[in-house]
Design an enzyme around this catalytic site. Structure first.
Site, PDB file in Angstrom:
ATOM      1  N   GLY A  46       0.825  -1.198   0.000  1.00 25.13           N
ATOM      2  CA  GLY A  46       0.000   0.000   0.000  1.00 25.13           C
ATOM      3  C   GLY A  46       0.858   1.247   0.000  1.00 25.13           C
ATOM      4  O   GLY A  46       2.027   1.217   0.401  1.00 25.13           O
ATOM      5  N   GLN A  51       2.894  10.095   1.093  1.00 25.54           N
ATOM      6  CA  GLN A  51       4.204   9.431   1.079  1.00 25.54           C
ATOM      7  C   GLN A  51       5.022   9.787  -0.158  1.00 25.54           C
ATOM      8  O   GLN A  51       6.238   9.603  -0.169  1.00 25.54           O
ATOM      9  CB  GLN A  51       4.034   7.908   1.151  1.00 25.54           C
ATOM     10  CG  GLN A  51       3.523   7.432   2.511  1.00 25.54           C
ATOM     11  CD  GLN A  51       3.427   5.926   2.556  1.00 25.54           C
ATOM     12  OE1 GLN A  51       2.430   5.363   2.134  1.00 25.54           O
ATOM     13  NE2 GLN A  51       4.471   5.278   3.035  1.00 25.54           N
ATOM     14  N   LEU A  89       6.604   1.852   4.161  1.00 27.24           N
ATOM     15  CA  LEU A  89       7.657   2.191   3.198  1.00 27.24           C
ATOM     16  C   LEU A  89       8.368   3.496   3.561  1.00 27.24           C
ATOM     17  O   LEU A  89       9.482   3.739   3.108  1.00 27.24           O
ATOM     18  CB  LEU A  89       7.070   2.300   1.784  1.00 27.24           C
ATOM     19  CG  LEU A  89       6.545   0.980   1.172  1.00 27.24           C
ATOM     20  CD1 LEU A  89       5.923   1.258  -0.185  1.00 27.24           C
ATOM     21  CD2 LEU A  89       7.647  -0.054   1.067  1.00 27.24           C
ATOM     22  N   HIS A 130      -4.068   1.366   7.807  1.00 23.33           N
ATOM     23  CA  HIS A 130      -2.720   1.952   7.798  1.00 23.33           C
ATOM     24  C   HIS A 130      -2.622   3.082   6.774  1.00 23.33           C
ATOM     25  O   HIS A 130      -2.140   4.177   7.089  1.00 23.33           O
ATOM     26  CB  HIS A 130      -1.702   0.842   7.489  1.00 23.33           C
ATOM     27  CG  HIS A 130      -0.290   1.307   7.361  1.00 23.33           C
ATOM     28  ND1 HIS A 130       0.714   0.897   8.226  1.00 23.33           N
ATOM     29  CD2 HIS A 130       0.317   2.138   6.468  1.00 23.33           C
ATOM     30  CE1 HIS A 130       1.850   1.474   7.863  1.00 23.33           C
ATOM     31  NE2 HIS A 130       1.643   2.225   6.806  1.00 23.33           N
ATOM     32  N   HIS A 134      -2.442   7.500   7.035  1.00 20.93           N
ATOM     33  CA  HIS A 134      -1.460   8.413   6.424  1.00 20.93           C
ATOM     34  C   HIS A 134      -2.124   9.720   5.971  1.00 20.93           C
ATOM     35  O   HIS A 134      -1.486  10.774   5.973  1.00 20.93           O
ATOM     36  CB  HIS A 134      -0.819   7.765   5.196  1.00 20.93           C
ATOM     37  CG  HIS A 134       0.394   6.918   5.486  1.00 20.93           C
ATOM     38  ND1 HIS A 134       1.551   7.428   6.011  1.00 20.93           N
ATOM     39  CD2 HIS A 134       0.621   5.603   5.297  1.00 20.93           C
ATOM     40  CE1 HIS A 134       2.449   6.454   6.134  1.00 20.93           C
ATOM     41  NE2 HIS A 134       1.910   5.324   5.713  1.00 20.93           N
TER      42      HIS A 134
HETATM   43 NI    NI Z   1       2.824   3.463   5.660  1.00 17.75          NI
END
Ligand code: NI
Length: 150
Positions: A46, A51, A89, A130, A134
């Site tokens: 994901g 990000q 990540l 999750h 974010h």
């Molecule tokens: Ni994450």
């Protein structure tokens, strides 16, 4: 398509709240395609837009059943709780135990702008929680459970 740089822990942008997408235009569709490619190249399940430095409510997930794009997702219902290991990540090399719902039902827009319902259990439910976190600047390390054993 292009692989984008993944922001790493410590980058303040990861702590910001993302804005809703009000128009699914070419920029958003390109972002989604790039996010998929970036996620696959990093062997992730994901990825959320912040990000890659974009504060928009966009997420891609593929837990092995094909990619799903979420635009402005909202959780409607959860059931159960379970604890499992999680990583991110943006925080390479770190993992930890996090409690998440066993089942999640969410509504979201898809790439065509249609409102759809997505249900997930286990890993999919975990990935949805999750990644949606974010979008509000929340990271899994905020939710770590003390293991008590090593
Ligand atoms: Ni994450």
């Amino acid at each position: 398509m292009a692989i984008r740089n993944i922001r790493q822990y410590g980058d303040e942008l990861l702590r910001k709240k993302s804005r809703k997408v009000d128009k699914i235009d070419k920029r958003i569709l390109t972002l989604i395609e790039d996010m998929k490619e970036t996620m696959y190249s990093a062997n992730g399940v994901g990825l959320a837009a912040p990000q890659v430095g974009i504060l928009k409510r966009v997420v891609v997930i593929d837990v092995g059943e094909g990619p799903i794009a979420f635009i402005n997702p909202e959780i409607l219902e959860t059931k159960g709780r379970y604890v499992d290991s999680e990583g991110c990540l943006s925080i390479p090399g770190k993992d930890g135990m996090v409690e998440r719902p066993e089942y999640v039902k969410a509504k979201t827009l898809n790439e065509k702008g249609e409102e759809i319902i997505v249900e997930g259990t286990q890993l999919m439910a975990r990935a949805m929680c999750h990644e949606f976190d974010h979008l509000d600047g929340v990271l899994f390390i905020d939710k770590l459970i003390e293991s008590g054993e090593e």
